[in-house]
Write a protein that holds these residues in place. Structure first.
Motif, short mmCIF file in Angstrom:
data_model
loop_
_atom_site.label_atom_id
_atom_site.label_comp_id
_atom_site.label_asym_id
_atom_site.label_seq_id
_atom_site.Cartn_x
_atom_site.Cartn_y
_atom_site.Cartn_z
N PRO A 1 0.83 -1.22 0.00
CA PRO A 1 0.00 0.00 0.00
C PRO A 1 0.86 1.26 0.00
CG PRO A 1 0.03 -1.01 2.18
CD PRO A 1 0.73 -1.97 1.26
N PRO A 2 0.29 2.40 -0.32
CA PRO A 2 1.08 3.64 -0.37
C PRO A 2 1.75 3.98 0.95
CG PRO A 2 -1.04 3.94 -1.45
CD PRO A 2 -1.10 2.61 -0.78
N GLU A 3 1.15 3.60 2.08
CA GLU A 3 1.73 3.94 3.37
C GLU A 3 2.75 2.92 3.87
OE1 GLU A 3 -1.99 1.49 4.01
OE2 GLU A 3 -1.37 3.20 2.77
N ALA A 4 3.06 1.90 3.07
CA ALA A 4 4.00 0.86 3.49
C ALA A 4 5.40 1.43 3.66
CB ALA A 4 4.01 -0.28 2.47
N ASP A 5 6.13 0.91 4.67
CA ASP A 5 7.49 1.37 4.90
C ASP A 5 8.46 0.58 4.02
OD1 ASP A 5 7.52 -1.13 6.04
OD2 ASP A 5 7.78 -0.42 8.10
N LEU A 6 9.75 0.91 4.15
CA LEU A 6 10.76 0.29 3.28
C LEU A 6 10.85 -1.21 3.48
CD1 LEU A 6 13.04 0.63 1.21
CD2 LEU A 6 14.61 1.07 3.11
N MET A 7 10.77 -1.67 4.72
CA MET A 7 10.88 -3.10 4.98
C MET A 7 9.71 -3.87 4.35
SD MET A 7 13.70 -3.46 6.41
CE MET A 7 13.52 -5.21 6.72
N GLU A 8 8.53 -3.30 4.42
CA GLU A 8 7.37 -3.96 3.81
C GLU A 8 7.51 -4.02 2.30
OE1 GLU A 8 3.75 -5.88 3.26
OE2 GLU A 8 5.00 -5.62 5.05
N ARG A 9 8.02 -2.96 1.71
CA ARG A 9 8.21 -2.95 0.25
C ARG A 9 9.29 -3.96 -0.16
NH1 ARG A 9 5.16 0.81 -1.91
NH2 ARG A 9 4.64 2.72 -0.79
N MET A 10 10.35 -4.05 0.63
CA MET A 10 11.40 -5.03 0.33
C MET A 10 10.86 -6.45 0.46
SD MET A 10 14.80 -3.27 2.02
CE MET A 10 15.86 -4.57 1.37
N ARG A 11 9.93 -6.66 1.38
CA ARG A 11 9.31 -7.98 1.52
C ARG A 11 8.56 -8.36 0.24
NH1 ARG A 11 4.29 -9.71 3.64
NH2 ARG A 11 4.36 -11.87 4.39
N HIS A 12 7.94 -7.38 -0.40
CA HIS A 12 7.26 -7.65 -1.67
C HIS A 12 8.24 -7.97 -2.80
CE1 HIS A 12 3.72 -5.93 0.31
NE2 HIS A 12 3.00 -6.36 -0.70
N LEU A 13 9.50 -7.57 -2.63
CA LEU A 13 10.49 -7.76 -3.69
C LEU A 13 11.35 -9.01 -3.50
CD1 LEU A 13 11.78 -4.09 -4.18
CD2 LEU A 13 10.07 -5.33 -5.52
N VAL A 14 11.13 -9.75 -2.42
CA VAL A 14 11.98 -10.92 -2.15
C VAL A 14 11.83 -11.96 -3.26
CG1 VAL A 14 12.35 -12.88 -0.62
CG2 VAL A 14 12.04 -10.59 0.34
N LEU A 15 10.61 -12.35 -3.57
CA LEU A 15 10.41 -13.37 -4.61
C LEU A 15 10.85 -12.88 -5.98
CD1 LEU A 15 6.98 -15.01 -3.64
CD2 LEU A 15 9.30 -15.67 -3.01
N PRO A 16 10.51 -11.64 -6.40
CA PRO A 16 11.03 -11.17 -7.70
C PRO A 16 12.55 -11.14 -7.73
CG PRO A 16 9.23 -9.77 -6.96
CD PRO A 16 9.54 -10.70 -5.83
N ALA A 17 13.19 -10.76 -6.63
CA ALA A 17 14.66 -10.71 -6.61
C ALA A 17 15.25 -12.10 -6.74
CB ALA A 17 15.13 -10.04 -5.32
N ILE A 18 14.64 -13.08 -6.10
CA ILE A 18 15.12 -14.46 -6.21
C ILE A 18 14.95 -14.95 -7.65
CG2 ILE A 18 14.74 -16.85 -5.47
CD1 ILE A 18 13.92 -15.78 -2.74
N ALA A 19 13.78 -14.67 -8.22
CA ALA A 19 13.51 -15.12 -9.59
C ALA A 19 14.48 -14.49 -10.59
CB ALA A 19 12.07 -14.77 -9.98
N LEU A 20 14.89 -13.25 -10.34
CA LEU A 20 15.82 -12.58 -11.24
C LEU A 20 17.27 -12.90 -10.91
CD1 LEU A 20 15.95 -10.58 -13.60
CD2 LEU A 20 15.96 -8.72 -11.94
N GLY A 21 17.56 -13.18 -9.65
CA GLY A 21 18.94 -13.41 -9.23
C GLY A 21 19.47 -14.80 -9.54
N ILE A 22 18.61 -15.81 -9.45
CA ILE A 22 19.07 -17.19 -9.65
C ILE A 22 19.63 -17.42 -11.06
CG2 ILE A 22 18.27 -19.58 -9.84
CD1 ILE A 22 16.58 -19.16 -7.39
N PRO A 23 18.91 -17.06 -12.13
CA PRO A 23 19.50 -17.30 -13.47
C PRO A 23 20.79 -16.54 -13.70
CG PRO A 23 17.14 -16.85 -13.63
CD PRO A 23 17.55 -16.50 -12.24
#
Length: 313
Positions: free
Chosen positions: A169-191
């Protein structure tokens, strides 16, 4: 050093000019009229012609290109046709997500590729080495979108450990936003970790066959000291190069990942712009990505002197 940097920046300007030309031509040869796309199927030819005149699309291509170059010189990327705001502003609003995703992906790729590559070189020919090489080939052959969909299925849908999609959500802090990026980062980092692994292994093997490494071993130094202090430091230049190239590739690869996970980043903006024939956004985004790519190459070249004092410019 200063003379070298000035020469590199001059070369960068030439590269960016060529990129601007290529981007301009590609955007114009793609089938479809942006004015017709904007107005829809119910638009009359008069309405389309009026909109083309307002957007300057009825001018000769050379005139359009000269006007475009004039905007770039003024650091003006133009105004989005659909968003009705400056392209630079639209890119800046979405740059945080893409930058965080890229940094997290590079971190994951390095955490996987560097240690396994070093261990594989230290255990050359053994089971660990063969397993590492096999896993690297497997990781390189799996597309990031398939990894992303698999992670969503098992870690987001089945177990609800991570969010399925979005950036919070718009009021989410940095840690919450990074939590949303964990799976995309893994998907992009592994290959991309596969390339770092292979280059690290190859570079380490080249260095470990040198005389000074054999001398360090003959002096009775611990294997860990020989590998990390004497071998790894001298093998860092090729490794730095591939890390820099991987970072640039991930910025472009984020387009697919952001689409899979529904992330409102620069990649998603580019996809929307292509579908809508939003020329200013397409041209501005590709120019910015190209400039970042060139700056990453320059940064890597300058880091050579930091890693290896023998390097002089």
């Amino acid at each position: 050093m200063l003379v070298y940097i000035v020469r590199r920046f001059a070369g960068m300007m030439v590269v960016m000019l060529l990129v601007a030309m290529v981007v301009f031509v590609i955007a114009r040869v793609v089938p479809g009229d942006p004015a017709a796309v904007m107005l829809g199927s119910s638009a009359t030819p008069e309405d389309i012609a009026a909109l083309r005149g307002r957007l300057g699309l009825d001018e000769p291509l050379l005139t359009q290109f000269l006007l475009y170059l004039g905007q770039i010189i003024r650091f003006d990327l133009g105004e989005s046709i659909f968003l009705n705001r400056p392209v630079a502003q639209a890119l800046a609003e979405r740059s945080e997500l893409t930058a965080l995703l890229t940094m997290m992906s590079v971190g994951i790729a390095m955490l996987i590729g560097l240690p396994i590559g070093i261990l594989s070189a230290a255990k050359r020919g053994g089971l660990i080495d063969q397993t590492a090489v096999g896993l690297a080939m497997l990781a390189a052959s799996i597309p990031s979108f398939w990894i992303g969909l698999t992670l969503i299925k098992y870690l987001a849908v089945d177990h609800a450990w991570f969010p399925v999609a979005g950036y919070g959500p718009p009021e989410a802090d940095l840690m919450e936003r990074m939590r949303h990026l964990v799976l995309p980062a893994i998907a992009l980092g592994i290959p991309n970790s596969a390339l770092i692994l292979r280059f690290t292994r190859t570079s380490m093997l080249d260095v470990m066959s040198n005389d000074y490494v054999r001398t360090a071993r003959a002096k009775g130094l611990p294997p860990l000291v020989v590998v990390l202090k004497h071998a790894l430091r001298n093998a860092m230049i090729p490794i730095l190069t591939v890390i820099g190239l991987t970072t640039a590739v991930m910025i472009a690869g984020a387009i697919v990942t952001e689409t899979v996970f529904g992330l409102p980043g620069v990649g998603n903006l580019i996809v929307s712009a292509v579908l809508r024939r939003d020329y200013p956004v397409i041209q501005g985004a590709l120019l910015v990505v190209s400039a970042i790519y060139v700056l990453i190459n320059l940064t890597v070249d300058l880091l050579y002197a930091v890693v290896d004092p023998r390097v002089r410019y």
